[in-house]
Write a protein that holds these residues in place. Structure first.
Motif, PDB file in Angstrom:
ATOM      1  N   UNK A  22       0.838  -1.185   0.000  1.00  0.00           N
ATOM      2  CA  UNK A  22       0.000   0.000   0.000  1.00  0.00           C
ATOM      3  C   UNK A  22       0.882   1.247   0.000  1.00  0.00           C
ATOM      4  N   UNK A  23       0.514   2.267  -0.759  1.00  0.00           N
ATOM      5  CA  UNK A  23       1.298   3.498  -0.791  1.00  0.00           C
ATOM      6  C   UNK A  23       1.281   4.147   0.586  1.00  0.00           C
ATOM      7  N   UNK A  24       2.434   4.628   1.055  1.00  0.00           N
ATOM      8  CA  UNK A  24       2.474   5.294   2.358  1.00  0.00           C
ATOM      9  C   UNK A  24       1.523   6.486   2.423  1.00  0.00           C
ATOM     10  N   UNK A  25       0.990   6.736   3.571  1.00  0.00           N
ATOM     11  CA  UNK A  25       0.019   7.811   3.753  1.00  0.00           C
ATOM     12  C   UNK A  25       0.700   9.175   3.666  1.00  0.00           C
ATOM     13  N   UNK A  26      -0.010  10.184   3.170  1.00  0.00           N
ATOM     14  CA  UNK A  26       0.552  11.537   3.128  1.00  0.00           C
ATOM     15  C   UNK A  26       0.601  12.153   4.522  1.00  0.00           C
ATOM     16  N   UNK A  27       1.353  13.225   4.658  1.00  0.00           N
ATOM     17  CA  UNK A  27       1.481  13.900   5.949  1.00  0.00           C
ATOM     18  C   UNK A  27       0.125  14.413   6.425  1.00  0.00           C
ATOM     19  N   UNK A  28      -0.061  14.437   7.719  1.00  0.00           N
ATOM     20  CA  UNK A  28      -1.310  14.929   8.283  1.00  0.00           C
ATOM     21  C   UNK A  28      -1.478  16.412   7.967  1.00  0.00           C
ATOM     22  N   UNK A  29      -2.670  16.777   7.521  1.00  0.00           N
ATOM     23  CA  UNK A  29      -2.935  18.177   7.164  1.00  0.00           C
ATOM     24  C   UNK A  29      -3.939  18.846   8.089  1.00  0.00           C
ATOM     25  N   UNK A  30      -4.917  18.102   8.575  1.00  0.00           N
ATOM     26  CA  UNK A  30      -5.930  18.685   9.451  1.00  0.00           C
ATOM     27  C   UNK A  30      -5.826  18.149  10.858  1.00  0.00           C
ATOM     28  N   UNK A  31      -6.776  18.501  11.669  1.00  0.00           N
ATOM     29  CA  UNK A  31      -6.836  18.025  13.060  1.00  0.00           C
ATOM     30  C   UNK A  31      -7.690  16.767  13.130  1.00  0.00           C
ATOM     31  N   UNK A  32      -7.297  15.817  13.963  1.00  0.00           N
ATOM     32  CA  UNK A  32      -8.063  14.588  14.175  1.00  0.00           C
ATOM     33  C   UNK A  32      -8.457  14.518  15.645  1.00  0.00           C
ATOM     34  N   UNK A  33      -9.722  14.195  15.884  1.00  0.00           N
ATOM     35  CA  UNK A  33     -10.260  14.085  17.240  1.00  0.00           C
ATOM     36  C   UNK A  33     -10.836  12.690  17.428  1.00  0.00           C
ATOM     37  N   UNK A  34     -10.395  12.006  18.481  1.00  0.00           N
ATOM     38  CA  UNK A  34     -10.962  10.703  18.847  1.00  0.00           C
ATOM     39  C   UNK A  34     -11.617  10.883  20.215  1.00  0.00           C
ATOM     40  N   UNK A 404      -5.553   3.471  12.257  1.00  0.00           N
ATOM     41  CA  UNK A 404      -4.179   3.476  12.762  1.00  0.00           C
ATOM     42  C   UNK A 404      -3.455   4.685  12.190  1.00  0.00           C
ATOM     43  N   UNK A 405      -2.606   5.285  13.012  1.00  0.00           N
ATOM     44  CA  UNK A 405      -1.884   6.490  12.621  1.00  0.00           C
ATOM     45  C   UNK A 405      -0.408   6.353  12.985  1.00  0.00           C
ATOM     46  N   UNK A 406       0.455   6.795  12.092  1.00  0.00           N
ATOM     47  CA  UNK A 406       1.886   6.891  12.379  1.00  0.00           C
ATOM     48  C   UNK A 406       2.291   8.339  12.150  1.00  0.00           C
ATOM     49  N   UNK A 407       2.766   8.987  13.200  1.00  0.00           N
ATOM     50  CA  UNK A 407       3.114  10.414  13.141  1.00  0.00           C
ATOM     51  C   UNK A 407       1.947  11.232  12.589  1.00  0.00           C
ATOM     52  N   UNK A 408       0.734  10.840  12.981  1.00  0.00           N
ATOM     53  CA  UNK A 408      -0.462  11.572  12.573  1.00  0.00           C
ATOM     54  C   UNK A 408      -1.014  11.197  11.218  1.00  0.00           C
ATOM     55  N   UNK A 409      -0.303  10.395  10.448  1.00  0.00           N
ATOM     56  CA  UNK A 409      -0.756   9.991   9.118  1.00  0.00           C
ATOM     57  C   UNK A 409      -1.629   8.749   9.249  1.00  0.00           C
ATOM     58  N   UNK A 410      -2.830   8.794   8.717  1.00  0.00           N
ATOM     59  CA  UNK A 410      -3.696   7.615   8.792  1.00  0.00           C
ATOM     60  C   UNK A 410      -3.242   6.600   7.759  1.00  0.00           C
ATOM     61  N   UNK A 411      -2.807   5.450   8.239  1.00  0.00           N
ATOM     62  CA  UNK A 411      -2.216   4.443   7.359  1.00  0.00           C
ATOM     63  C   UNK A 411      -3.244   3.401   6.948  1.00  0.00           C
ATOM     64  N   UNK A 412      -2.959   2.744   5.850  1.00  0.00           N
ATOM     65  CA  UNK A 412      -3.826   1.671   5.363  1.00  0.00           C
ATOM     66  C   UNK A 412      -3.656   0.430   6.225  1.00  0.00           C
TER      67      UNK A 412
END
Length: 432
Positions: A22-34, A404-412
């Motif tokens: 799977x292509x790596x996820x792009x850098x986080x751009x917005x805010x994520x709230x859980x 799942x997130x790595x350094x804020x990037x949502x990964x596949x």
């Protein structure tokens, strides 16, 4: 016959690598709230009804959902779910070997006995399908470690969603790995020796070689050496404290000999890996401030006179003795690293508190590997490397990731394994 085997190997290679990761996820751009999930912080603490906010790859808030704070950006409903820091896999050759039977995919060791200058990072395959299969179980980081030889080489710590090894690197050249000789060895029955364990007549000679190498490396750093010696140069971080020496030893004598020699040689930070009989010498380990990366729990006892459940309870024995302990996959196959959470879950059945068991694959491992400033626990200012699970992630019945997130990037979370699971689930459901 030889050609047939080669053709089969090539076919397996092509089949395995027929589709890319799977292509790596792009850098986080917005805010994520859980919001609303039970947050397991990785330091022994739990927030039942939590609010987690992260932006630009960093956690900006971790606390109770009752806190009055603006909710903006992408919102994930966490009611009934659980949030964990990404699990960490120490001492693994993930990304260095793909298929054991195909030599072209095996880059986990090099020729030579004392080769600390061999760096695992530059051989790491970020597009490994085996690495990719770790993520659906919550294993998001790993210490990529070379194998073979007496001093195997230099490890580095990576995150499991990257285009290449440069992108993957979290901590470069974190430590050197020393595989201490054993005082006993298995009998070579194919050479006429009796089966079972026999005294290793070459033990002292093997120890002396390590001692001489360490002393020469120390002298080289003090300016006594002439010319460039890559092996000696690679050891200097263990003497100035910028790198750790990971010592692989299991028996009481081996552990004591290895740690004593390393300390006497000027090594600043020693980590014991394996430590099968470490529970017998916990006072010695505490006195020398030695953390332990203990072997995985799903194993059988080595000797006939040992408790049948010794491998299951070994990490708990060390924790109860007051040692800093992390879990590693040991000599099991690479693909079994995805079971790291279930090794920790096994300890709950041995009486360990569930949050303390979680620490062995999160906060404790991060501290031992020296990445706790950013990883291992959920805390404000740290990396947003975490995942959301439908249930208890230490139980295979509940370890079902939704995000799942790595350094804020949502990964596949799609992998070759999930593709096969879906395919054969449909076959089962249709009854064909």
């Amino acid at each position: 016959m030889k050609n047939t085997i080669q053709y089969i190997g090539v076919a397996l290679f092509c089949a395995f690598f027929g589709t890319a990761q799977q292509a790596p996820a792009p850098a986080q751009t917005g805010t994520v709230v859980i919001e609303g999930a039970t947050a397991h912080l990785g330091n022994g603490e739990v927030i039942e009804n939590s609010l987690i906010i992260f932006e630009e790859g960093k956690l900006s808030f971790v606390g109770p959902a009752t806190t009055k704070i603006a909710r903006k950006g992408t919102q994930i409903k966490g009611e009934g779910k659980h949030v964990y820091p990404g699990f960490i896999a120490p001492s693994t050759s993930l990304g260095l070997i793909e298929i054991n039977a195909v030599r072209a995919t095996d880059d986990q060791d090099e020729l030579g006995e004392m080769i600390p200058h061999v760096r695992s990072l530059i051989a790491y395959n970020a597009e490994s399908k085996v690495v990719e299969s770790m993520r659906p179980n919550g294993v998001l980081l790993g210490q990529i470690t070379p194998m073979g030889g007496r001093i195997s080489g230099t490890s580095s710590i990576v995150q499991f969603d990257a285009w290449n090894w440069e992108d993957a690197a979290v901590k470069v050249d974190d430590g050197i790995h020393l595989r201490w000789p054993n005082t006993f060895r298995q009998g070579k029955w194919w050479q006429g020796e009796e089966r079972g364990y026999h005294q290793n007549e070459e033990y002292q000679e093997q120890v002396t070689k390590v001692e001489v190498f360490l002393k020469n490396a120390r002298a080289y750093g003090d300016g006594a050496g002439e010319g460039l010696n890559p092996a000696f140069a690679a050891m200097q971080g263990t003497f100035d404290g910028s790198q750790k020496l990971y010592v692989y030893a299991d028996g009481e004598k081996e552990i004591i000999d290895a740690i004593t020699l390393a300390k006497d040689s000027g090594v600043k930070n020693v980590v014991l890996v394996g430590g099968y009989h470490a529970y017998k010498i916990t006072d010695f380990l505490k006195e020398n401030d030695i953390p332990v990366l203990v072997q995985f729990t799903h194993n059988l006892p080595v000797f006939e006179d040992e408790d049948y459940d010794l491998p299951y309870k070994l990490p708990k024995l060390l924790v109860d003795a007051g040692l800093l302990v992390g879990l590693q996959n040991g000599e099991a196959s690479n693909f079994q690293t995805r079971n790291l959470a279930f090794y920790a879950g096994q300890l709950v059945g041995q009486g360990m508190d569930k949050e303390n068991a979680l620490k062995l694959i999160t906060g404790n491992s991060a501290t031992i590997l020296g990445i706790d400033e950013n990883y291992g626990t959920l805390a404000q200012g740290k990396s947003a490397t975490l995942f959301v699970s439908e249930g208890d992630a230490l139980d295979m019945r509940g370890n079902r990731l939704t995000h799942a997130f790595i350094d804020g990037r949502e990964i596949s979370l799609e992998t070759h394994q999930t593709e096969l699971w879906k395919r054969y689930s449909e076959k089962y459901e249709t009854g064909k």
